[in-house]
Design a protein around this motif. Structure first.
Motif, PDB file in Angstrom:
ATOM      1  N   MET A  17      -8.071  83.034  33.626  1.00  0.00           N
ATOM      2  CA  MET A  17      -7.187  83.991  32.988  1.00  0.00           C
ATOM      3  C   MET A  17      -7.263  83.775  31.489  1.00  0.00           C
ATOM      4  O   MET A  17      -7.205  82.656  30.994  1.00  0.00           O
ATOM      5  CB  MET A  17      -5.754  83.779  33.482  1.00  0.00           C
ATOM      6  CG  MET A  17      -4.746  84.654  32.796  1.00  0.00           C
ATOM      7  SD  MET A  17      -3.054  84.464  33.374  1.00  0.00           S
ATOM      8  CE  MET A  17      -3.095  85.458  34.824  1.00  0.00           C
ATOM      9  N   ARG A  18      -7.394  84.854  30.769  1.00  0.00           N
ATOM     10  CA  ARG A  18      -7.391  84.770  29.310  1.00  0.00           C
ATOM     11  C   ARG A  18      -5.973  84.555  28.805  1.00  0.00           C
ATOM     12  O   ARG A  18      -5.002  84.943  29.454  1.00  0.00           O
ATOM     13  CB  ARG A  18      -7.984  86.030  28.707  1.00  0.00           C
ATOM     14  CG  ARG A  18      -9.471  86.135  28.983  1.00  0.00           C
ATOM     15  CD  ARG A  18     -10.067  87.208  28.105  1.00  0.00           C
ATOM     16  NE  ARG A  18     -11.502  87.214  28.269  1.00  0.00           N
ATOM     17  CZ  ARG A  18     -12.339  86.733  27.355  1.00  0.00           C
ATOM     18  NH1 ARG A  18     -11.901  86.227  26.236  1.00  0.00           N
ATOM     19  NH2 ARG A  18     -13.635  86.765  27.564  1.00  0.00           N
ATOM     20  N   VAL A  19      -5.875  83.969  27.635  1.00  0.00           N
ATOM     21  CA  VAL A  19      -4.577  83.641  27.070  1.00  0.00           C
ATOM     22  C   VAL A  19      -3.721  84.890  26.887  1.00  0.00           C
ATOM     23  O   VAL A  19      -2.529  84.893  27.198  1.00  0.00           O
ATOM     24  CB  VAL A  19      -4.736  82.879  25.744  1.00  0.00           C
ATOM     25  CG1 VAL A  19      -3.413  82.696  25.053  1.00  0.00           C
ATOM     26  CG2 VAL A  19      -5.385  81.534  25.985  1.00  0.00           C
ATOM     27  N   GLY A  20      -4.311  85.965  26.411  1.00  0.00           N
ATOM     28  CA  GLY A  20      -3.558  87.199  26.214  1.00  0.00           C
ATOM     29  C   GLY A  20      -2.947  87.711  27.504  1.00  0.00           C
ATOM     30  O   GLY A  20      -1.801  88.189  27.521  1.00  0.00           O
ATOM     31  N   ALA A  21      -3.693  87.598  28.602  1.00  0.00           N
ATOM     32  CA  ALA A  21      -3.168  88.029  29.902  1.00  0.00           C
ATOM     33  C   ALA A  21      -2.022  87.122  30.343  1.00  0.00           C
ATOM     34  O   ALA A  21      -1.017  87.594  30.880  1.00  0.00           O
ATOM     35  CB  ALA A  21      -4.274  88.023  30.946  1.00  0.00           C
ATOM     36  N   ALA A  22      -2.164  85.827  30.105  1.00  0.00           N
ATOM     37  CA  ALA A  22      -1.098  84.886  30.457  1.00  0.00           C
ATOM     38  C   ALA A  22       0.156  85.170  29.635  1.00  0.00           C
ATOM     39  O   ALA A  22       1.278  85.116  30.155  1.00  0.00           O
ATOM     40  CB  ALA A  22      -1.567  83.453  30.239  1.00  0.00           C
ATOM     41  N   TRP A  23      -0.022  85.478  28.365  1.00  0.00           N
ATOM     42  CA  TRP A  23       1.124  85.815  27.519  1.00  0.00           C
ATOM     43  C   TRP A  23       1.829  87.047  28.054  1.00  0.00           C
ATOM     44  O   TRP A  23       3.051  87.111  28.079  1.00  0.00           O
ATOM     45  CB  TRP A  23       0.664  86.064  26.088  1.00  0.00           C
ATOM     46  CG  TRP A  23       0.492  84.830  25.263  1.00  0.00           C
ATOM     47  CD1 TRP A  23       0.053  83.618  25.685  1.00  0.00           C
ATOM     48  CD2 TRP A  23       0.757  84.696  23.874  1.00  0.00           C
ATOM     49  NE1 TRP A  23       0.006  82.747  24.639  1.00  0.00           N
ATOM     50  CE2 TRP A  23       0.432  83.386  23.509  1.00  0.00           C
ATOM     51  CE3 TRP A  23       1.207  85.574  22.902  1.00  0.00           C
ATOM     52  CZ2 TRP A  23       0.567  82.925  22.219  1.00  0.00           C
ATOM     53  CZ3 TRP A  23       1.342  85.104  21.611  1.00  0.00           C
ATOM     54  CH2 TRP A  23       1.025  83.784  21.273  1.00  0.00           C
TER      55      TRP A  23
END
Length: 52
Positions: free
Chosen positions: A1-7
């Motif tokens: 998971m990319r950080v932006g998606a996690a955010w």
């Protein structure tokens, strides 16, 4: 998971809790994810996927 998606997942979670519990006023991000999200948003490549 990319950080932006996690955010995005975290933001949704906080919004849900804020609407249900007046004691929840927000959240903060810390650690390496802060810089990584900015780097990815500016076009950085994710080394884990072999593209940079």
């Amino acid at each position: 998971m990319r950080v932006g998606a996690a955010w995005a997942v975290a933001v949704d979670w906080v919004r849900e809790r804020m609407s249900a519990d007046p004691g929840v006023r927000g959240a903060f991000f810390s650690g390496s994810t802060v810089g990584l999200a900015v780097w990815q948003a500016e076009g950085g490549r994710d080394w884990r996927h072999g593209d940079g």
